[in-house]
Design a protein around this motif. Structure first.
Motif: not given
Ligand SMILES: NC(=O)N[C@@H](CC(=O)O)C(=O)O
Ligand SMILES: [Zn+2]
Ligand SMILES: [Zn+2]
Length: 361
Positions: A242-268
């Motif tokens: 969970e602490l890592h999930r929270q850090a990812l949410v923080q990064a994605a919502t931080s407004g930093s332009a370094k983070f962007f959407l990549g689904t890694d949608s990977a069908p099997h």
């Protein structure tokens, strides 16, 4: 972004609840489309939502040459629904033998937008991946010279390293030494899953960015084991604490332009996931932007979604944002229990469960 609030009848009584959300059309900066009948089955999902996507090259055999990328691109374009303006952005699969010449040819092609580093054996179809950075150095030097982005599956493959630590160890053992040698290399740290990676990218120079999946924003590793083993929650890099999930949410919502959407949608196919040795990968393309909207809403950061989904990626790749928009409505719908996948079936993330945003057609 044009948020609209229908609560105008009682503006003073209720806090503003956003119920529609219009965004510049997003792009998916990390996508697996597969090939043949599988490609035909999954492509419409992405083409409906996304303007463009970075297409991962881990086919069998992998896409290692500009010629193979051109042929794969043609197959994708041929499989698009009539009238779709979706644009596939192609990548090459880096091997020990990728030449500097192939890199320069890729750059000159105009349709190859990145070269993907899979440490050999790290993930699905990565057997031809790089066995040591030294061997890939001629290609990496050429990439640094011509500005071709390196897209990285950042996990070490040493079986002695705990699977939950493989991303953090990769930063130390591979990422930092590589960037010390080639400080101008443009790198996307793909599908980051840890606080370590989020912090590393946030503090790195502007040539280093990262994609973040919706599933890593929404779930922690408990989701793999709720009431029994959940093969559809198994992906690589594996879900973390969970602490890592929270850090990812923080990064994605931080407004930093370094983070962007990549689904890694990977069908099997369902049978390949629900097996004694199940494949890694989650299918999210059918509800990608809705899943991200949920994650951003949970973080009270819907106002940051457009930059993450539609602006930061194009800026990193030197492309213009899409010219049109999409609209999301706050409206529950149930994800189908399964989707057709050529002659097989596919179980999407949240199968049979509700999602609370819906993209309008
Ligand atoms: N993410 C996954 O779990 N699987 C991906 C490969 C990858 O992105 O590592 C796949 O191609 O199935
Ligand atoms: Zn990967
Ligand atoms: Zn991937």
């Amino acid at each position: 972004m044009i948020p609209a609030c229908p609560d105008t009848a009682s503006p003073d009584k209720e806090p503003k609840r956003m119920t529609t959300l219009t965004l510049i059309r997003p792009d998916d900066w990390h996508l697996h489309l597969r090939d043949g009948a599988a490609l035909a089955a999954v492509l419409p999902d992405t083409a409906r939502q996304m303007g463009r996507a970075i297409i991962m090259p881990n086919l069998k055999p992998p896409v290692t040459t500009v010629e193979a990328a051109a042929a794969y691109r043609a197959r994708i374009l041929a499989a698009l629904p009539a009238g779709s303006r979706f644009e596939p952005l192609m990548t090459l699969y880096l091997t020990d033998n990728t030449s500097a010449e192939e890199v320069r040819k890729a750059r000159a092609s105009g349709f190859v937008h990145g070269i993907k580093l899979y440490p050999a054996g790290a993930t699905t179809n990565s057997d031809f991946g790089v066995s040591s950075i030294d061997k890939a150095m001629p290609a990496l030097e050429a990439m640094a010279e011509c500005g071709m982005p390196l897209l990285v599956h950042g996990e070490v493959t040493d079986p002695a390293i705990d699977i939950f630590d493989r991303e953090a160890v990769f930063i130390e053992q591979v990422f930092q030494p590589l960037l010390a040698r080639l400080p101008s290399l443009r790198v996307v740290f793909e599908h980051i899953t840890t606080k370590d990676a989020a912090e590393y990218v946030a503090s790195a120079p502007d040539n280093i960015a990262a994609t973040i999946t919706a599933h890593h924003l929404l779930m922690n590793r408990n989701a793999i084991f709720v009431g029994g083993i959940r093969p559809h929650h198994y992906c690589l890099p594996v879900l973390k604490r969970e602490l890592h999930r929270q850090a990812l949410v923080q990064a994605a919502t931080s407004g930093s332009a370094k983070f962007f959407l990549g689904t890694d949608s990977a069908p099997h196919a369902r049978h390949a996931k629900e097996a004694a040795c199940g494949c890694a990968g989650m299918y999210t393309a059918n509800a990608a932007i809705e899943l991200y909207a949920e994650a951003f809403e949970d973080a009270a950061a819907l106002d940051k979604l457009e930059a993450f989904a539609s602006l930061n990626g194009p800026a990193f790749y030197g492309l213009a944002p899409n010219a049109d928009t999409i609209t999301l409505v706050k409206e529950s719908w149930t994800v189908p229990a399964e989707l057709s996948y050529g002659d097989e079936v596919l179980v999407p993330l949240r199968a049979g469960e509700a999602i609370h945003w819906r993209m309008q057609d």
